[in-house]
Design a protein around this motif. Structure first.
Motif, PDB file in Angstrom:
ATOM      1  N   LEU A  38      41.197 -10.336 -12.407  1.00  0.00           N
ATOM      2  CA  LEU A  38      40.546 -11.328 -13.252  1.00  0.00           C
ATOM      3  C   LEU A  38      39.588 -12.130 -12.385  1.00  0.00           C
ATOM      4  O   LEU A  38      40.008 -12.824 -11.457  1.00  0.00           O
ATOM      5  CB  LEU A  38      41.584 -12.244 -13.902  1.00  0.00           C
ATOM      6  N   GLU A  39      38.309 -12.012 -12.671  1.00  0.00           N
ATOM      7  CA  GLU A  39      37.287 -12.692 -11.890  1.00  0.00           C
ATOM      8  C   GLU A  39      36.842 -13.967 -12.596  1.00  0.00           C
ATOM      9  O   GLU A  39      36.764 -14.030 -13.818  1.00  0.00           O
ATOM     10  CB  GLU A  39      36.069 -11.781 -11.683  1.00  0.00           C
ATOM     11  N   MET A  40      36.514 -14.989 -11.783  1.00  0.00           N
ATOM     12  CA  MET A  40      35.989 -16.242 -12.313  1.00  0.00           C
ATOM     13  C   MET A  40      35.130 -16.875 -11.236  1.00  0.00           C
ATOM     14  O   MET A  40      35.092 -16.420 -10.095  1.00  0.00           O
ATOM     15  CB  MET A  40      37.125 -17.177 -12.710  1.00  0.00           C
ATOM     16  N   TYR A  41      34.428 -17.930 -11.601  1.00  0.00           N
ATOM     17  CA  TYR A  41      33.612 -18.659 -10.635  1.00  0.00           C
ATOM     18  C   TYR A  41      34.522 -19.213  -9.556  1.00  0.00           C
ATOM     19  O   TYR A  41      35.600 -19.740  -9.852  1.00  0.00           O
ATOM     20  CB  TYR A  41      32.859 -19.780 -11.349  1.00  0.00           C
ATOM     21  N   PRO A  42      34.155 -19.081  -8.264  1.00  0.00           N
ATOM     22  CA  PRO A  42      35.075 -19.479  -7.192  1.00  0.00           C
ATOM     23  C   PRO A  42      35.380 -20.971  -7.140  1.00  0.00           C
ATOM     24  O   PRO A  42      36.402 -21.373  -6.574  1.00  0.00           O
ATOM     25  CB  PRO A  42      34.359 -19.013  -5.920  1.00  0.00           C
ATOM     26  N   LEU A  43      34.515 -21.808  -7.713  1.00  0.00           N
ATOM     27  CA  LEU A  43      34.769 -23.252  -7.728  1.00  0.00           C
ATOM     28  C   LEU A  43      35.448 -23.641  -9.027  1.00  0.00           C
ATOM     29  O   LEU A  43      35.374 -22.911 -10.021  1.00  0.00           O
ATOM     30  CB  LEU A  43      33.454 -24.015  -7.549  1.00  0.00           C
ATOM     31  N   PRO A  44      36.128 -24.784  -9.068  1.00  0.00           N
ATOM     32  CA  PRO A  44      36.829 -25.192 -10.287  1.00  0.00           C
ATOM     33  C   PRO A  44      35.891 -25.351 -11.473  1.00  0.00           C
ATOM     34  O   PRO A  44      34.698 -25.678 -11.329  1.00  0.00           O
ATOM     35  CB  PRO A  44      37.452 -26.543  -9.895  1.00  0.00           C
ATOM     36  N   ALA A  45      36.431 -25.099 -12.666  1.00  0.00           N
ATOM     37  CA  ALA A  45      35.660 -25.319 -13.888  1.00  0.00           C
ATOM     38  C   ALA A  45      35.450 -26.820 -14.081  1.00  0.00           C
ATOM     39  O   ALA A  45      36.261 -27.643 -13.639  1.00  0.00           O
ATOM     40  CB  ALA A  45      36.406 -24.726 -15.080  1.00  0.00           C
ATOM     41  N   VAL A  46      34.360 -27.165 -14.753  1.00  0.00           N
ATOM     42  CA  VAL A  46      33.992 -28.568 -14.948  1.00  0.00           C
ATOM     43  C   VAL A  46      34.025 -28.879 -16.431  1.00  0.00           C
ATOM     44  O   VAL A  46      33.535 -28.094 -17.254  1.00  0.00           O
ATOM     45  CB  VAL A  46      32.598 -28.860 -14.359  1.00  0.00           C
ATOM     46  N   VAL A  47      34.591 -30.024 -16.774  1.00  0.00           N
ATOM     47  CA  VAL A  47      34.670 -30.455 -18.173  1.00  0.00           C
ATOM     48  C   VAL A  47      33.259 -30.552 -18.758  1.00  0.00           C
ATOM     49  O   VAL A  47      32.352 -31.116 -18.148  1.00  0.00           O
ATOM     50  CB  VAL A  47      35.394 -31.814 -18.273  1.00  0.00           C
ATOM     51  N   TYR A  82      32.864 -37.682  -4.881  1.00  0.00           N
ATOM     52  CA  TYR A  82      31.569 -37.034  -4.688  1.00  0.00           C
ATOM     53  C   TYR A  82      31.799 -35.761  -3.904  1.00  0.00           C
ATOM     54  O   TYR A  82      32.935 -35.463  -3.496  1.00  0.00           O
ATOM     55  CB  TYR A  82      30.558 -37.960  -3.992  1.00  0.00           C
ATOM     56  N   VAL A  83      30.748 -35.019  -3.693  1.00  0.00           N
ATOM     57  CA  VAL A  83      30.877 -33.717  -3.024  1.00  0.00           C
ATOM     58  C   VAL A  83      30.436 -33.854  -1.571  1.00  0.00           C
ATOM     59  O   VAL A  83      29.672 -34.765  -1.208  1.00  0.00           O
ATOM     60  CB  VAL A  83      30.027 -32.643  -3.745  1.00  0.00           C
ATOM     61  N   PRO A  84      30.908 -32.963  -0.700  1.00  0.00           N
ATOM     62  CA  PRO A  84      30.559 -33.059   0.730  1.00  0.00           C
ATOM     63  C   PRO A  84      29.089 -32.770   0.985  1.00  0.00           C
ATOM     64  O   PRO A  84      28.360 -32.261   0.134  1.00  0.00           O
ATOM     65  CB  PRO A  84      31.475 -32.035   1.394  1.00  0.00           C
ATOM     66  N   ILE A  85      28.665 -33.049   2.204  1.00  0.00           N
ATOM     67  CA  ILE A  85      27.250 -32.975   2.566  1.00  0.00           C
ATOM     68  C   ILE A  85      26.729 -31.547   2.669  1.00  0.00           C
ATOM     69  O   ILE A  85      25.548 -31.288   2.473  1.00  0.00           O
ATOM     70  CB  ILE A  85      27.013 -33.715   3.908  1.00  0.00           C
ATOM     71  N   ALA A  86      27.612 -30.574   2.981  1.00  0.00           N
ATOM     72  CA  ALA A  86      27.202 -29.175   3.154  1.00  0.00           C
ATOM     73  C   ALA A  86      27.795 -28.315   2.051  1.00  0.00           C
ATOM     74  O   ALA A  86      28.779 -28.693   1.402  1.00  0.00           O
ATOM     75  CB  ALA A  86      27.619 -28.660   4.522  1.00  0.00           C
ATOM     76  N   SER A  87      27.194 -27.130   1.870  1.00  0.00           N
ATOM     77  CA  SER A  87      27.623 -26.205   0.814  1.00  0.00           C
ATOM     78  C   SER A  87      28.083 -24.893   1.430  1.00  0.00           C
ATOM     79  O   SER A  87      27.410 -24.334   2.301  1.00  0.00           O
ATOM     80  CB  SER A  87      26.480 -25.928  -0.171  1.00  0.00           C
ATOM     81  N   LEU A  88      29.229 -24.404   0.961  1.00  0.00           N
ATOM     82  CA  LEU A  88      29.746 -23.101   1.355  1.00  0.00           C
ATOM     83  C   LEU A  88      29.895 -22.257   0.097  1.00  0.00           C
ATOM     84  O   LEU A  88      30.561 -22.670  -0.859  1.00  0.00           O
ATOM     85  CB  LEU A  88      31.100 -23.245   2.062  1.00  0.00           C
ATOM     86  N   THR A  89      29.271 -21.078   0.088  1.00  0.00           N
ATOM     87  CA  THR A  89      29.264 -20.218  -1.090  1.00  0.00           C
ATOM     88  C   THR A  89      29.571 -18.777  -0.688  1.00  0.00           C
ATOM     89  O   THR A  89      29.486 -18.412   0.492  1.00  0.00           O
ATOM     90  CB  THR A  89      27.910 -20.258  -1.816  1.00  0.00           C
ATOM     91  N   ILE A  90      29.902 -17.956  -1.689  1.00  0.00           N
ATOM     92  CA  ILE A  90      30.101 -16.515  -1.472  1.00  0.00           C
ATOM     93  C   ILE A  90      28.738 -15.846  -1.563  1.00  0.00           C
ATOM     94  O   ILE A  90      28.081 -15.890  -2.608  1.00  0.00           O
ATOM     95  CB  ILE A  90      31.071 -15.921  -2.502  1.00  0.00           C
ATOM     96  N   GLU A  91      28.314 -15.219  -0.466  1.00  0.00           N
ATOM     97  CA  GLU A  91      27.008 -14.556  -0.450  1.00  0.00           C
ATOM     98  C   GLU A  91      27.102 -13.157  -1.038  1.00  0.00           C
ATOM     99  O   GLU A  91      26.273 -12.753  -1.839  1.00  0.00           O
ATOM    100  CB  GLU A  91      26.480 -14.527   0.987  1.00  0.00           C
ATOM    101  N   THR A  92      28.107 -12.393  -0.656  1.00  0.00           N
ATOM    102  CA  THR A  92      28.385 -11.077  -1.250  1.00  0.00           C
ATOM    103  C   THR A  92      29.891 -10.933  -1.396  1.00  0.00           C
ATOM    104  O   THR A  92      30.654 -11.359  -0.528  1.00  0.00           O
ATOM    105  CB  THR A  92      27.845  -9.927  -0.381  1.00  0.00           C
ATOM    106  N   GLY A  93      30.305 -10.293  -2.478  1.00  0.00           N
ATOM    107  CA  GLY A  93      31.722 -10.094  -2.713  1.00  0.00           C
ATOM    108  C   GLY A  93      32.207 -10.883  -3.921  1.00  0.00           C
ATOM    109  O   GLY A  93      31.413 -11.459  -4.676  1.00  0.00           O
ATOM    110  N   HIS A  94      33.532 -10.901  -4.096  1.00  0.00           N
ATOM    111  CA  HIS A  94      34.161 -11.558  -5.232  1.00  0.00           C
ATOM    112  C   HIS A  94      35.252 -12.501  -4.742  1.00  0.00           C
ATOM    113  O   HIS A  94      35.816 -12.303  -3.658  1.00  0.00           O
ATOM    114  CB  HIS A  94      34.761 -10.527  -6.186  1.00  0.00           C
ATOM    115  N   ASN A 105      32.312 -27.969   1.200  1.00  0.00           N
ATOM    116  CA  ASN A 105      33.355 -27.723   0.209  1.00  0.00           C
ATOM    117  C   ASN A 105      34.208 -26.547   0.645  1.00  0.00           C
ATOM    118  O   ASN A 105      33.907 -25.854   1.630  1.00  0.00           O
ATOM    119  CB  ASN A 105      32.722 -27.419  -1.148  1.00  0.00           C
ATOM    120  N   GLN A 106      35.262 -26.291  -0.070  1.00  0.00           N
ATOM    121  CA  GLN A 106      36.150 -25.165   0.218  1.00  0.00           C
ATOM    122  C   GLN A 106      35.783 -23.956  -0.646  1.00  0.00           C
ATOM    123  O   GLN A 106      35.257 -24.099  -1.745  1.00  0.00           O
ATOM    124  CB  GLN A 106      37.607 -25.543  -0.057  1.00  0.00           C
ATOM    125  N   ILE A 107      36.109 -22.776  -0.107  1.00  0.00           N
ATOM    126  CA  ILE A 107      36.059 -21.525  -0.863  1.00  0.00           C
ATOM    127  C   ILE A 107      37.425 -20.865  -0.733  1.00  0.00           C
ATOM    128  O   ILE A 107      37.919 -20.666   0.383  1.00  0.00           O
ATOM    129  CB  ILE A 107      34.963 -20.578  -0.337  1.00  0.00           C
TER     130      ILE A 107
END
Length: 520
Positions: free
Chosen positions: A194-203, A98-110, A181-183
């Protein structure tokens, strides 16, 4: 005796030497809990001829470091490394599904930036961030990042230091084993990344890769590669992988042809990006399900777990509380417990049956405004038409219009044509024909209108030939029987300086009304 003692000491030294040579396994960054999607490294203290084992099965040859790019439950188990024919003790790993209780995301940038650049990160926890801190792992060392958190804060944005190493990992946690989660941020010295979504791709989901040129968007051609094999080539700077499978995992790069608008026209640039690892994970087993009736469930989650609801707004999921939504929108849900959460459920769109109250009020006010405007316009045009037109009653053929007598009118009044006399006798109206052949040059005969009992009214001919210089004959109008009215001629020759003759009008029965001469 002494010989036996020496043998025992020798055996002890050999055993101690072997123990000192025995490798051991460590993990970096050091994580108390490992969640699905985490990135970490297993390192062997032995430096030569390292062999890795997972659940006592030998893994493919590699270096002294074993990288797990995206953790999954299948990675749970015992790891060993061997160096110089010495095996380490088991190192046990348990990956939570499962995923952790808190969320860490990129607010600005790549997720991939140029060396020396920075990004801002956003930390969110619905239960508050009091007591939380963040961590950064770079160059085999982990450091703490202190956060300035106010009371009752559930979301915080902070900027990281300038990035100078190829890979940096961020995550946040508190003292009760609750974390985010990690970033992972990477750097590149090339003009193309080469840019992509910072989190792993999902099946089963979609993965979009983008070729990005620093300082310009003038990309005329882009080609994408996976493990040295070409995927696509064309004018589009993006490549989309629909319905991702585990076979999509690999190393990707792109090559772009581009120009800079600030430079004078010349040959375009062609640059190939650095390789980037694309990791693919299977959806977590602990996933919530949202029915069309807005009922949330999670069969594999801990019992009595509450559910939280989320609405998709501004291209991100925003928490809206623990009660099911009632208004229109795009929603998802998840189960929440002490240290973790299920993954987001499927998405359900709600179309509101009733329009918002504001829209209803605007419609009502608009309708009332239209009605009021119509009433005002109706009264305005009603008033104008009433002043101009009068409804005339329908008269029979024997009815006459009353005559407005000329003698009773004053200057400025208008005479109506008479359809009959006041005595009831019919009058005849006729227009005498104007005979072109009988007309002489300069003579104009006017139309005669017959009066009462033999009276005749008309205009006398103006004879150009009989007119003397400066003399004008006026029109005569005949009145009652025997009465004659007219205007006296104004003779220029008989007038004295400053003297004017007034016009005379003959009255009834031979009476004469004349004007006196005004003299200077």
């Amino acid at each position: 005796m002494r010989g036996i003692t020496h043998l025992l000491l020798l055996a002890a030294f050999v055993l101690l030497g072997r123990c000192q040579l025995k490798p051991h396994v460590t993990m970096s960054p050091e994580l108390k809990e490992i969640f699905q999607g985490d990135l970490f490294y297993l390192k062997c203290s032995g430096k030569s001829n390292v062999i890795w084992y997972f659940n006592e099965e030998q893994l493919p040859p590699t270096s002294d470091t074993w990288k797990i790019g995206v953790a999954a439950p299948k990675h749970s188990g015992n790891y060993q490394c061997e160096s110089n024919q010495q095996k380490s003790e088991n190192f046990n790993i348990k990956v939570l599904d499962y995923v952790p209780i808190a969320s860490l995301t990129i607010e600005t940038g790549h997720p991939v930036v140029r060396r020396g650049d920075s990004v801002t990160l956003q930390l969110d926890n619905e239960d508050g961030l009091q007591g939380w801190m963040c961590w950064v792992y770079r160059g085999e060392k982990s450091k703490k990042i202190k956060l300035k958190i106010k009371n009752n804060t559930v979301s915080l944005v902070f900027q990281v230091n300038r990035l100078s190493v190829p890979e940096t990992i961020y995550w946040c946690s508190n003292d009760t084993q609750r974390r985010s989660n990690q970033i992972t941020l990477r750097t590149s010295d090339k003009d193309i990344s080469l840019e992509m979504y910072p989190l792993p791709a999902v099946v089963g989901e979609t993965l979009t890769l983008k070729c990005l040129a620093w300082g310009t968007d003038q990309i005329s051609h882009a080609a994408f590669y996976k493990d040295n094999g070409i995927l696509s080539s064309g004018a589009s700077p993006t490549h989309t992988i629909s319905n991702v499978t585990e076979s999509a995992m690999g190393r990707y790069r792109c090559q772009a042809t581009f120009t800079y608008t600030i430079n004078p026209p010349g040959a375009p640039y062609q640059v190939t990006s650095e390789d980037q690892d694309v990791f693919v994970q299977v959806p977590p087993l602990l996933r919530a399900f949202l029915s069309s009736g807005m009922s949330c469930s999670c069969p594999h989650c801990p019992n009595s777990s509450p559910y939280h609801w989320y609405k998709y707004e501004d291209r991100q999921w925003a928490a809206i509380g623990s009660s099911p939504p009632k208004s229109g929108g795009t929603y998802a849900c998840r189960a929440v417990w002490h240290i973790g959460r299920s993954s987001l459920s499927n998405v359900v769109n709600i179309i509101s049956d009733q329009p918002p109250i504001l829209i209803i009020l605007l419609c009502v006010m608009g309708g009332l405004g239209c009605i009021l405007g119509a009433v005002v316009l109706f009264r305005y045009f009603r008033k104008r038409t009433g002043a101009i037109y009068e409804d005339l009653p329908l008269r029979s053929a024997d009815e006459n219009y009353e005559m407005l007598q000329k003698g009773a009118q004053r200057e400025g009044e208008y005479d109506l044509l008479q359809a009959g006399a006041t005595g009831g006798q019919r009058r005849t109206e006729e227009y005498e024909a104007l005979n072109k052949d009988e007309m002489k040059e300069g003579v104009y005969h006017t139309v005669k209108i017959e009066g009462a009992e033999g009276a005749e009214g008309g205009y006398e001919a103006l004879n150009k030939e009989g007119m003397t210089g400066g003399e004008y004959h006026t029109v005569k109008i005949k009145g009652e029987v025997g009465a004659e009215g007219g205007y006296e001629a104004l003779k220029k020759e008989g007038m004295k300086g400053g003297e004017y003759q007034t016009l005379g009008m003959e009255g009834t029965g031979g009476g004469e009304l004349g004007g006196k001469k005004d003299r200077d």
